[in-house]
Enzyme design. Structure first.
Site, short mmCIF file in Angstrom:
data_model
loop_
_atom_site.label_atom_id
_atom_site.label_comp_id
_atom_site.label_asym_id
_atom_site.label_seq_id
_atom_site.Cartn_x
_atom_site.Cartn_y
_atom_site.Cartn_z
N LYS A 195 0.78 -1.22 0.20
CA LYS A 195 -0.22 0.13 0.09
C LYS A 195 0.78 1.37 -0.01
O LYS A 195 1.54 1.68 1.07
CB LYS A 195 -1.06 -0.01 1.33
CG LYS A 195 -1.89 0.89 1.16
CD LYS A 195 -2.70 1.53 2.51
CE LYS A 195 -1.89 2.77 3.07
NZ LYS A 195 -1.92 4.05 2.30
N GLU A 198 -1.13 7.22 0.13
CA GLU A 198 -2.25 7.83 -0.76
C GLU A 198 -1.81 9.10 -1.59
O GLU A 198 -2.85 9.68 -2.03
CB GLU A 198 -3.64 7.85 -0.01
CG GLU A 198 -3.69 8.80 1.17
CD GLU A 198 -2.89 8.19 2.45
OE1 GLU A 198 -2.15 7.30 2.30
OE2 GLU A 198 -3.29 8.98 3.23
N SER A 248 4.57 7.82 10.59
CA SER A 248 4.62 8.39 11.55
C SER A 248 4.55 7.94 12.89
O SER A 248 3.96 6.82 12.70
CB SER A 248 3.39 9.68 11.51
OG SER A 248 2.38 8.91 11.52
N CYS A 303 13.32 11.47 6.91
CA CYS A 303 13.35 10.91 8.37
C CYS A 303 14.67 11.28 8.86
O CYS A 303 14.92 11.11 9.92
CB CYS A 303 13.03 9.69 8.40
SG CYS A 303 14.05 8.51 7.42
N GLU A 403 8.04 16.56 15.92
CA GLU A 403 8.92 16.42 14.61
C GLU A 403 8.15 17.39 13.63
O GLU A 403 6.75 17.57 13.29
CB GLU A 403 8.47 14.96 13.80
CG GLU A 403 9.22 14.96 12.80
CD GLU A 403 8.97 13.38 12.30
OE1 GLU A 403 7.86 12.86 12.45
OE2 GLU A 403 9.75 12.96 11.49
P1 NAD Z 1 2.03 8.67 8.05
O1 NAD Z 1 2.02 7.97 9.22
O2 NAD Z 1 0.95 9.81 7.86
O3 NAD Z 1 1.48 7.71 6.99
C1 NAD Z 1 2.17 6.41 6.68
C2 NAD Z 1 1.53 5.51 6.08
O4 NAD Z 1 0.18 5.12 7.09
C3 NAD Z 1 0.46 5.91 4.92
O5 NAD Z 1 0.31 4.64 3.99
C4 NAD Z 1 -1.04 6.12 5.41
O6 NAD Z 1 -2.03 5.93 4.65
C5 NAD Z 1 -1.00 5.33 6.62
N1 NAD Z 1 -1.54 6.03 7.74
C6 NAD Z 1 -1.57 7.28 8.20
N2 NAD Z 1 -2.25 7.67 9.27
C7 NAD Z 1 -2.87 6.46 9.52
C8 NAD Z 1 -3.38 6.25 10.78
N3 NAD Z 1 -3.88 6.92 11.84
N4 NAD Z 1 -3.94 4.53 10.84
C9 NAD Z 1 -3.42 3.80 9.94
N5 NAD Z 1 -2.60 4.32 8.87
C10 NAD Z 1 -2.48 5.37 8.93
O7 NAD Z 1 3.45 9.20 7.49
P2 NAD Z 1 3.89 10.08 6.43
O8 NAD Z 1 3.39 11.48 6.77
O9 NAD Z 1 3.51 9.68 5.23
O10 NAD Z 1 5.42 9.95 6.50
C11 NAD Z 1 6.22 10.95 7.37
C12 NAD Z 1 6.60 10.32 8.54
O11 NAD Z 1 7.32 8.96 8.35
C13 NAD Z 1 7.49 11.06 9.37
O12 NAD Z 1 7.03 11.13 10.74
C14 NAD Z 1 8.88 10.62 9.02
O13 NAD Z 1 9.95 10.70 10.18
C15 NAD Z 1 8.45 8.89 8.96
N6 NAD Z 1 9.59 8.50 8.15
C16 NAD Z 1 10.41 7.55 9.07
C17 NAD Z 1 11.32 6.89 8.30
C18 NAD Z 1 12.29 5.90 9.09
O14 NAD Z 1 12.78 5.29 8.36
N7 NAD Z 1 12.48 5.83 10.42
C19 NAD Z 1 11.39 7.16 7.07
C20 NAD Z 1 10.71 7.78 6.30
C21 NAD Z 1 9.52 8.63 6.89
#
Ligand code: NAD
Length: 520
Positions: A195, A198, A248, A303, A403
């Site tokens: 997935k 989106e 996140s 990240c 963050e």
């Molecule tokens: P996000 O958590 O909003 O989304 C990630 C995925 O989870 C998406 O596919 C989304 O559809 C899904 N999602 C979002 N909210 C959800 C919820 N409440 N319940 C279930 N699924 C949900 O993250 P983002 O904004 O796309 O990415 C940025 C974040 O990712 C930052 O916090 C960054 O630090 C982190 N990140 C971490 C790494 C690492 O390796 N540590 C690498 C890249 C990004």
């Protein structure tokens, strides 16, 4: 703009500017090696972050489509598992060469949907491609162990695939993070349901097309879309044995807890607040360049962005020069020649970042460079935030605790190395940290005492190459960091260990009495 004569040999047209697409095409599911239109009733509009023009609509895949993906992956598993490892390796070779040929096309999709500059988007593709290239070494990587444990008796260990596995990806690396998962999950014999975010699924859809062309059989890679509903489906579906998540803390902690409670393996890399400590003996020019690149590159949406600067001793005096370097960065549409950073992902994200800057001001910090309200001439409707530097920050401020995920550098000051280590370790996150110094003993002390997964010594974004593993510490990784991405731990995550102990004797035993005690 991307050159049409570069590595991309594909005939497929792809965007090279932020012009409004005349007829946006809806994103499809990818099931059984076919791009299938969704019957969704709920669609998510995806806008170009530089213009907010509509690029595509992403479906909330229907329950039937989600179930079809699982059925397809389950059906494909026995034959894929039985496919010889050398045959799987050949498909992976083809896959990597197709990614290289389509490098610019993948990068263009990222610039259009995610917003990062085209040059940076090419880096996004490359870092994922390197994981796929390393996964081509699978015949050696998968070998087990064997030992003669007693006379005529030996134990062998094998690594076997788990079955159907799933990946849930974030928006900030639309190619790299799917490629942390696809190569290792599949080359080890699993079938995968992915997935993408989106907010920018385009690169993952191109990867699916390339995977099909490379020879992955139907069902080995399926792509479904959506938000929470799709995630909950993945978390609760018994046929899915393991989940890879990057994103996140809010989503990741939930996914780790619910996925684990359902008996699945979960690897989950989460948020970050990466610090750089700058010591007075550091090479000033190199340090300032490194910090401004790592704080503001990709508009801070990495990240591994260096979002927090800890000046030690007199290095506080270097801040005005840092401001000059940050000011010189070109904030623009990602396809524009010379753009250093593009927009942030959405108007909501821009507002959240600007609100955090305002909160710092309200809490008594100083906004040394203010990127709020910045608008490149050509892109009045984009989600732009200019590089921002906040000083006189203290650990209790909101801008330090949260963050920010935008082009904002918060600066704290301490007097000694000990103070810097104490400050950094008191932060909840432990994704990465860096130190800038010319002293080996200072670096060695920092290296030993800092609680973070990735450490850089005079290196600002220490994302490990694929022969190592991307790790994390504290709140930046779920489950105490037991399951990490790629490298040897990545291989272990996607495979189940089996040991077989066998006893072969040249002649049959003569005794007719059973052995009833444990051998001693
Ligand atoms: P996000 O958590 O909003 O989304 C990630 C995925 O989870 C998406 O596919 C989304 O559809 C899904 N999602 C979002 N909210 C959800 C919820 N409440 N319940 C279930 N699924 C949900 O993250 P983002 O904004 O796309 O990415 C940025 C974040 O990712 C930052 O916090 C960054 O630090 C982190 N990140 C971490 C790494 C690492 O390796 N540590 C690498 C890249 C990004």
């Amino acid at each position: 703009a991307p050159s049409t004569t570069s590595a991309a040999s594909t005939a497929t047209e792809y965007p090279t500017s932020h012009e409004q697409i005349a007829k946006p095409i809806d994103t499809t599911n990818f099931l059984d090696n076919e791009f299938v239109s969704s019957q969704a009733t709920k669609w998510i509009d995806l806008h170009d972050p530089a213009t907010n023009n509509l690029v595509t609509r992403v479906p909330q895949s229907t329950d039937e489509e989600l179930k079809a993906a699982v059925k397809s992956a389950e059906k494909a598993f026995p034959a894929w598992r039985a496919t010889s490892i050398m045959a799987r390796q050949q498909i992976m070779f083809k896959f990597t060469s197709l990614i290289r040929e389509n490098w610019d096309r993948l990068a263009a999709s990222i610039t259009l949907e995610q917003g990062k500059t085209f040059a940076d988007a090419r880096g996004d593709v490359l870092r994922g491609l390197q994981v796929a290239e390393t996964a081509c070494g699978i015949p050696s990587l998968m070998t087990g162990e064997v030992l003669e444990v007693a006379k005529d008796m030996e134990t062998r260990s094998y690594r076997e695939p788990l079955g159907v596995v799933a990946a849930i990806c974030p928006f900030n690396f639309p190619a790299m993070i799917p490629l942390w998962c696809i190569p290792i999950a599949t080359v080890t014999g699993n079938t995968l349901i992915l997935k993408p975010s989106e907010r920018d699924p385009g690169a993952a859809m191109i990867l699916a097309e390339l995977a099909k062309e490379a020879g992955f059989p139907p069902g080995v890679i399926n792509i479904i879309h959506g938000q929470h509903r799709t995630v909950d489906f993945i978390l609760d579906e018994p046929a899915i044995k393991a989940i890879s998540f990057v994103g996140s803390n809010r989503a990741g902690e939930y996914i780790y807890t619910r996925g684990s409670a359902n008996g699945k393996r979960v690897q989950a890399n989460l948020g970050a607040k990466n610090h750089a400590a700058v010591l007075p003996d550091a090479n000033k020019n190199q340090t300032l360049n490194a910090i401004s690149g790592a704080a503001f590159g990709a508009a801070g949406q990495r990240c591994m962005a260096l979002s927090t600067l800890v000046t030690v001793g007199e290095t506080k005096e270097w801040l005005p020069e840092l401001v000059e370097r940050a000011k010189a960065l070109n904030v623009n549409g990602g396809f524009e020649e010379g753009a250093d950073l593009g927009p942030v992902i959405s108007p909501e994200s821009k507002k959240r970042i600007e609100d955090l800057i305002a909160s710092a001001e309200a809490e008594g910090a100083t906004i040394l460079l203010d990127g709020r309200g910045y608008t490149p001439e050509k892109y009045p409707n984009g989600n732009f935030v200019g590089p921002t530097i906040i000083t006189n920050v203290t650990p209790d401020m909101k801008c330090y605790k949260e963050e920010i995920f935008g082009p904002v550098l918060v600066c704290l000051h301490v007097d000694t190395l000990d103070d810097a280590i104490e400050l950094i370790n008191a932060n909840e996150y432990g994704n990465g940290a860096a130190i800038f110094t010319r002293s080996g003993s200072t670096a060695s002390r920092f290296q030993k005492d800092i609680e973070a997964g990735q450490l850089g010594i005079n290196v600002p974004i220490p994302v490990p190459l694929p022969m190592f593993s991307f790790t994390g510490n504290k709140k930046s990784i779920a489950g105490g960091g037991a399951n990490t991405f790629y490298g040897k731990p990545g291989l272990q995550f996607y495979t189940q260990q089996k040991t077989v102990t066998s006893h072969w004797k040249a002649e049959d035993a003569v005794s007719t009495k059973a052995n009833v005690v444990m051998p001693t």
